[in-house]
Design a protein around this motif. Structure first.
Motif, PDB file in Angstrom:
ATOM      1  N   THR A  51       0.024  -6.216 -10.101  1.00 40.32           N
ATOM      2  CA  THR A  51       0.993  -6.396  -8.885  1.00 40.32           C
ATOM      3  C   THR A  51      -0.128  -6.114  -7.473  1.00 40.32           C
ATOM      4  N   GLN A  53      -0.758  -3.389  -6.341  1.00 44.63           N
ATOM      5  CA  GLN A  53      -0.323  -2.117  -5.752  1.00 44.63           C
ATOM      6  C   GLN A  53      -1.108  -0.921  -6.243  1.00 44.63           C
ATOM      7  N   SER A  77       2.799   4.413  -8.957  1.00 40.70           N
ATOM      8  CA  SER A  77       3.937   3.520  -8.903  1.00 40.70           C
ATOM      9  C   SER A  77       5.442   4.091  -8.696  1.00 40.70           C
TER      10      SER A  77
END
Length: 162
Positions: A51, A53, A77
């Motif tokens: 991702t 992220q 997350s």
């Protein structure tokens, strides 16, 4: 007039001493700060490969022999379960909580970085050889996990958390 000149000289000398002391203190602080940024010791934000992220915080510490280890101290997350376990692990970490788990072991200082240890990927339970080095004035940590030789692996760049 002579008394005024002696007083002015004493004041100038005192000011010079204070400025010199301040300069020494600033230089020492700068040296300590620079020295602290050339090591992986500290807290790092990992990034999810899929991702892009932030994924977790890993805290890297140094033991009395100079070897580094790193453990997961926080998941980042939004859907991260703090009770998640390493179900894929095949060593003593099997079914242990990932939060608080040591995932980096036995890294030793080498030319240009740290080497000789290993890193666990809690997603798949695999343990890889590991190399790492700091970049960007100590604000980035490039971590490479590999099998056999370093060419057969992948790298991640982690960001230092202040």
């Amino acid at each position: 007039m002579r008394h005024f000149t002696q007083r002015a000289q004493a004041l100038a000398l005192n000011t010079l001493k204070q400025a010199t002391l301040a300069g020494v203190l600033l230089a020492s602080a700068g040296f300590a700060l620079a020295q602290g940024t050339d090591t992986p010791v500290g807290t790092w934000q990992t990034i999810d490969d899929h991702t892009g992220q932030p994924k977790a915080l890993v805290q890297i510490t140094e033991d009395s022999n100079g070897a580094l280890s790193g453990k997961v101290i926080k998941g980042l997350s939004p859907n991260d379960n703090p009770q998640r376990r390493c179900t894929e692990c095949t060593d003593a970490r099997k079914d242990q909580l990932i939060l608080g788990m040591t995932i980096i072991n036995d890294m030793k200082k080498s030319d240009g970085g740290w080497d000789g240890g290993n890193i666990l990927d809690p997603e798949n339970g695999k343990v890889y050889k590991c190399k790492m080095h700091v970049e960007d004035n100590g604000q980035k940590l490039v971590v490479r996990g590999y099998i056999g030789i370093s060419l057969l692996g992948r790298s991640q760049t982690w960001n230092r958390v202040q």
